[in-house]
Design an enzyme around this catalytic site. Sequence first.
Site, PDB file in Angstrom:
ATOM      1  N   CYS A  88       0.831  -1.197   0.000  1.00  0.00           N
ATOM      2  CA  CYS A  88       0.000   0.000   0.000  1.00  0.00           C
ATOM      3  C   CYS A  88       0.876   1.262   0.000  1.00  0.00           C
ATOM      4  CB  CYS A  88      -0.989  -0.034   1.167  1.00  0.00           C
ATOM      5  SG  CYS A  88      -2.407   1.044   0.923  1.00  0.00           S
TER       6      CYS A  88
ATOM      7  N   HIS B 200      -3.627  -5.651   1.172  1.00  0.00           N
ATOM      8  CA  HIS B 200      -3.393  -5.940   2.589  1.00  0.00           C
ATOM      9  C   HIS B 200      -3.811  -7.387   2.874  1.00  0.00           C
ATOM     10  CE1 HIS B 200      -2.481  -1.830   3.652  1.00  0.00           C
ATOM     11  NE2 HIS B 200      -3.602  -1.404   3.095  1.00  0.00           N
TER      12      HIS B 200
END
Length: 483
Positions: free
Chosen positions: A331, A426
Amino acid sequence: MGAVMLQGTGSDVGKSVLVAALCRALANRGLSVRPFKPQNMSNNAAVAADGGEIGRAQATQAMAARVPPSVDMNPVLLKPEGDRTSQVIVRGRVRGKLEAGRWREGRAGLLDEVLESYHSLRAQCDIVVVEGAGSPAEINLRAGDIANMGFARAAGVPVILVGDIDRGGVIASLVGTKAVIDPEDAAMIQGFLVNKFRGDPALFADGMTAIADRTGWQALGLIPWLAPAFRLPSEDAVILERARTGGDRRLVIACPITPRIANFDDLDPLRLEPGVEVVMVPPGTPLPDAALIVLAGSKATTADLLFLREQGWDVDIIAHHRKGRPVLGLCGGYQMLGRIVSDPDGVEGPPRDVPGLGLLEVTTVLTGDKTVREVSGEALGAPFSGYEIHLGETGGPDRARPLCHLNGRPEGAISADGLVAGSYVHGLLGLAAQRKAWLARIGVEATGPDHHADVNAALDELAAAFERHVDVDALIAIAQTAE
C-alpha cells in the site's frame, strides 16, 4: 437478550481483547452475538462485508462472534493523518477531515448515526457486546461524548469497567473513576473486571473486595495475563512500543516504524514462522542486517516518505537492495518504492511532489477517491486473500510485471531485477501457501498455519480463559437489564 458495554480505566487495558473473548464465549454458548464500538481511532482498518472500512479490532471481534464484519459494528472511525488531524469515516465511508481542536463540534450529530447502527445490530442478535474508547474518567471530553458514557446513557446499555493491574494502581484507577465521573454516569456501571494479573489470585482477593466495597460494583472476575492475545491482529500502535521477544530465530525481516504507519498487522502472519524474526524498527535506529525489508502502509504517505529519508532509512534500504536482497512494499510502502509520489490536490496536506526511493519504475498520483474492497487471487504462484484500502493511482513500466493477479486483473509491480515488489493488497501474507512462496525467496521453509486459522484458535483459547475467570452468567444477567 440485551447488551453490555466494556469500558476501561484507560487506553490499552485490554478492552478489545476481552470483547473478542466474550463474543467467542457467548457464541460458543449458542447465542447470536454482535460486537460494537461507537467510535474508534486506528490506522489499522479492515474492509467490512458490506464494503466500507471499520477498525481492525471490530473485524476480529466479528470473527470471534462468527459473523461477517459490518460497517454498523464501528460507525465512527478516526484515522490520524497527523498529530492534530484525522480522516473521519462514518458508517464505512469518508466523511471528511477534522482537526483535534474541532472534534467536539465535529461530532455533533454523529450520536444519532451511532445509535442507528447500534439498534440495527440489536435487532439482528441475542446480545450486543460494546467496547468503549479510552476512559470515561477523561471528564474533559465528556460533553458531547459518543464513545463511552455519552453512548451508554443514550442507548441505555449497562457498563462493566475494566482495570489493568499490570500497569499498577488498579485499585485507585477503578475507585478513582467512580470518584471523578458524574454520578449518573457512575450509576451505569454494574460491575468491574481486573485484567492482566500475574501470580497467585489469592494475593489480590482483598483487593477485589476493597474495590467492590468502595464502588458498590459487582466483582466479575480477575483475569490473568492472556498470552493468546498476542496472536490476534494488531490494531493499536501501542504494540509497536513493546519490546520484541527474539528467540532462536534464524533470519530477520525488518519493517521501519514511520509516524503514520498503517495496517502493520500485515506482518503478523510472519510471526507464525519459527525460521524468522520480525523486527519493527523504531525511529533513531538504523535498519538491521535483514533478509527482507517490508515497507508497511501509511495514512500519510508523503509525510512518512520524508520522515523515512530524515531517519536515513532510504540509505539502508538502497544498500540492502544492492546486496541482492528483496524489498516488499504494501500500500503506502508500495507508493514509496516508486520514482515519485505526487499530491497535486493536497489530499494529504500542501500540494507537492515527493521523490520516492526509485526502486520501482512507477509513479503515484494521490486522489481524493478511496478504493475499499476485498480481493483474492494469485501471486508468486500461490493463492492469497485480502483487501485494498488506499488513495491514489500507480502506473509505470514495472506495472508490466504485476505481482498479483486478482481474478485475472494485474495488480502491483515487480522490478526488472525481480528483487523489489509492491502491491496495494493488505493481508497478502495471511495464507500459508503465499507466505511460503515469499519466505522461500530468503531461504526459509515456512511451516506455520494460515493466519486466519491461528487467530481462530487463539480466540477459542481466549474464550476458554474468559469462561474460567469471569462470571459470565452474571455478566449476561447484567446485559439483560439493557433498555
